[in-house]
Structure formats: structure tokens, C-alpha cells
Scaffold this motif. Structure first.
Motif, PDB file in Angstrom:
ATOM      1  N   VAL A   8       0.829  -1.371   0.099  1.00  0.00           N
ATOM      2  CA  VAL A   8      -0.074  -0.125  -0.090  1.00  0.00           C
ATOM      3  C   VAL A   8       0.754   1.254   0.055  1.00  0.00           C
ATOM      4  CG1 VAL A   8      -1.890  -1.344   1.344  1.00  0.00           C
ATOM      5  CG2 VAL A   8      -0.186   0.260   2.436  1.00  0.00           C
ATOM      6  N   SER A   9       0.166   2.435  -0.407  1.00  0.00           N
ATOM      7  CA  SER A   9       0.852   3.812  -0.448  1.00  0.00           C
ATOM      8  C   SER A   9       0.448   4.318   1.031  1.00  0.00           C
ATOM      9  CB  SER A   9       0.668   4.490  -1.495  1.00  0.00           C
ATOM     10  OG  SER A   9      -0.542   4.777  -1.826  1.00  0.00           O
ATOM     11  N   GLU A  10      -0.669   3.802   1.349  1.00  0.00           N
ATOM     12  CA  GLU A  10      -1.429   4.168   2.662  1.00  0.00           C
ATOM     13  C   GLU A  10      -2.383   3.153   2.853  1.00  0.00           C
ATOM     14  OE1 GLU A  10      -4.433   7.567   1.883  1.00  0.00           O
ATOM     15  OE2 GLU A  10      -2.611   8.228   0.975  1.00  0.00           O
ATOM     16  N   ALA A  11      -2.803   3.253   4.493  1.00  0.00           N
ATOM     17  CA  ALA A  11      -3.873   2.374   4.752  1.00  0.00           C
ATOM     18  C   ALA A  11      -4.252   2.963   6.077  1.00  0.00           C
ATOM     19  CB  ALA A  11      -3.515   1.020   4.972  1.00  0.00           C
ATOM     20  N   ARG A  12      -5.662   2.684   6.557  1.00  0.00           N
ATOM     21  CA  ARG A  12      -5.868   2.899   7.978  1.00  0.00           C
ATOM     22  C   ARG A  12      -7.181   2.256   8.227  1.00  0.00           C
ATOM     23  NH1 ARG A  12      -8.785   7.416   5.573  1.00  0.00           N
ATOM     24  NH2 ARG A  12     -10.760   7.300   6.423  1.00  0.00           N
ATOM     25  N   VAL A  13      -7.299   2.136   9.640  1.00  0.00           N
ATOM     26  CA  VAL A  13      -8.485   1.437  10.196  1.00  0.00           C
ATOM     27  C   VAL A  13      -9.016   2.222  11.044  1.00  0.00           C
ATOM     28  CG1 VAL A  13      -7.386   0.063  11.830  1.00  0.00           C
ATOM     29  CG2 VAL A  13      -9.329  -0.837  10.874  1.00  0.00           C
ATOM     30  N   ASP A  14     -10.342   2.144  10.863  1.00  0.00           N
ATOM     31  CA  ASP A  14     -11.286   3.008  11.881  1.00  0.00           C
ATOM     32  C   ASP A  14     -12.310   2.110  12.685  1.00  0.00           C
ATOM     33  OD1 ASP A  14     -10.252   5.306  10.811  1.00  0.00           O
ATOM     34  OD2 ASP A  14     -11.820   5.775   9.330  1.00  0.00           O
ATOM     35  N   VAL A  15     -12.676   2.529  13.907  1.00  0.00           N
ATOM     36  CA  VAL A  15     -13.541   1.910  14.718  1.00  0.00           C
ATOM     37  C   VAL A  15     -14.571   2.971  15.254  1.00  0.00           C
ATOM     38  CG1 VAL A  15     -13.804   0.554  16.730  1.00  0.00           C
ATOM     39  CG2 VAL A  15     -11.902  -0.049  15.138  1.00  0.00           C
ATOM     40  N   ALA A  16     -15.693   2.665  14.732  1.00  0.00           N
ATOM     41  CA  ALA A  16     -16.844   3.819  15.290  1.00  0.00           C
ATOM     42  C   ALA A  16     -16.408   5.160  14.911  1.00  0.00           C
ATOM     43  CB  ALA A  16     -16.952   3.764  17.006  1.00  0.00           C
ATOM     44  N   GLY A  17     -15.943   5.330  13.482  1.00  0.00           N
ATOM     45  CA  GLY A  17     -15.561   6.726  13.369  1.00  0.00           C
ATOM     46  C   GLY A  17     -14.145   7.235  13.636  1.00  0.00           C
ATOM     47  N   GLN A  18     -13.424   6.305  14.699  1.00  0.00           N
ATOM     48  CA  GLN A  18     -11.940   6.850  15.033  1.00  0.00           C
ATOM     49  C   GLN A  18     -11.035   6.296  14.308  1.00  0.00           C
ATOM     50  OE1 GLN A  18     -11.745   9.826  17.016  1.00  0.00           O
ATOM     51  NE2 GLN A  18     -13.967  10.014  16.722  1.00  0.00           N
ATOM     52  N   THR A  19      -9.943   6.722  13.828  1.00  0.00           N
ATOM     53  CA  THR A  19      -8.679   6.006  13.301  1.00  0.00           C
ATOM     54  C   THR A  19      -8.236   5.408  14.436  1.00  0.00           C
ATOM     55  OG1 THR A  19      -8.612   7.372  11.437  1.00  0.00           O
ATOM     56  CG2 THR A  19      -6.628   6.144  12.089  1.00  0.00           C
ATOM     57  N   VAL A  20      -7.823   3.992  14.379  1.00  0.00           N
ATOM     58  CA  VAL A  20      -7.177   3.525  15.576  1.00  0.00           C
ATOM     59  C   VAL A  20      -5.869   2.748  15.027  1.00  0.00           C
ATOM     60  CG1 VAL A  20      -9.321   2.645  16.835  1.00  0.00           C
ATOM     61  CG2 VAL A  20      -8.295   1.079  15.129  1.00  0.00           C
ATOM     62  N   GLY A  21      -5.491   2.798  13.627  1.00  0.00           N
ATOM     63  CA  GLY A  21      -4.125   2.552  13.242  1.00  0.00           C
ATOM     64  C   GLY A  21      -4.096   3.122  11.849  1.00  0.00           C
ATOM     65  N   GLN A  22      -3.000   3.094  11.375  1.00  0.00           N
ATOM     66  CA  GLN A  22      -2.554   3.804  10.111  1.00  0.00           C
ATOM     67  C   GLN A  22      -1.206   3.123   9.615  1.00  0.00           C
ATOM     68  OE1 GLN A  22      -3.511   7.699   9.982  1.00  0.00           O
ATOM     69  NE2 GLN A  22      -2.038   8.081  11.675  1.00  0.00           N
TER      70      GLN A  22
END
Length: 148
Positions: A8-22
Motif C-alpha cells: 500500500v501507499s497508505e492504509a488506515r483502520v477506523d472503529v466507530a469513526g475513529q482512526t485506531v491504526g494507520q
């Protein structure tokens, strides 16, 4: 363990609208613990991934590892990698490790990557996650520690 890697050039994971990891440029790694896996399995998988030559060198050939490029990793637990689709139309997931064991191995795998010098962030185990990514290539690699 099973892992699905996406360069990836970028990635992120959100839980309940909040970014928890990227992650910036590097790997998005979906991982699933299977029955019989242990901390050694997690460490071996992390070491294998750290050495895979999935990134372009100056000639444009996939010849560099995540360690060589200084890339980062976003690790997301995904029990659906254990899906059994051999019967009917509804996948079965009984081939995945139980939740307590799976969470421990998932976290141990992520820590093992970090211990190898790879900047590593994670999703939230067991949460309903929204994963966003820009696949670079696209490059997607499937790994299974039980495959011959």
C-alpha cells in the motif's frame, strides 16, 4: 497462520469513526490464527514477511523488502481468512482459532514485526472495523504457514 498482504501507499483502520491504526507506504497485513498455531508460528510468519521482496528497486523490479525500504505495517485481525466455502453458500469459520488464542497470537505477530524494526500499528481485535487503503501495484500476496 494465514496472512493476506497488500502493498500500500497508505492504509488506515477506523472503529466507530475513529482512526485506531494507520500506515504510510508499506504493507496492510490481514492475519488469521488457525488451530495449532503458537507464538513460534507468529514469529516465523513475521520474519518471512519482513524479508519478502515486494517493493520496487531503482530499476522498477520487486527486489526490496519492507525492512530495506523502511516501510510500515498495519496489521488487522481477520478470522474470515479461515473461511470454508466447500459446502453450501454460507462460509464456515470453525477453522479459525478461538477468540482468546487468536487475539494473543495476532498481538504477538504484530509485536514480532515491530521487534524486527518495522513500524507497526494494529486494528482493534474483534471490532467492526472500516479498513481504507490505496493498493500499490496492485500487489496482493497470500501466505499460509501450513502450506507445503
Amino acid at each position: 497462520m494465514r496472512a493476506l498482504l497488500q502493498r500500500v501507499s497508505e492504509a488506515r483502520v477506523d472503529v466507530a469513526g475513529q482512526t485506531v491504526g494507520q500506515s504510510s507506504a508499506g504493507l496492510l497485513i490481514f492475519v488469521c490464527a488457525m488451530p495449532g498455531d503458537d507464538t513460534g508460528t507468529a514469529e516465523s510468519l513475521a520474519l518471512k514477511i519482513s524479508k519478502l521482496r515486494l517493493f520496487k528497486d531503482e530499476a522498477g523490479k520487486m527486489n526490496l523488502s519492507i525492512l530495506q525500504t523502511g516501510g510500515s505495517a498495519l496489521v488487522v485481525s481477520q478470522f474470515t481468512l479461515a473461511a470454508d466455502t466447500s459446502r453450501g453458500n454460507r462460509p464456515g469459520f470453525s477453522g479459525a482459532a478461538g477468540p482468546a488464542e487468536a487475539e494473543m497470537l495476532y498481538l504477538h505477530f504484530a509485536q514480532s514485526l515491530s521487534n524486527l524494526g518495522i513500524e507497526t500499528e494494529t486494528g482493534t481485535f474483534g471490532a467492526d472495523m472500516a479498513v481504507s487503503l490505496v493498493n500499490d501495484g496492485p500487489v496482493t500476496i497470500w501466505l499460509d504457514t501450513n502450506a507445503a
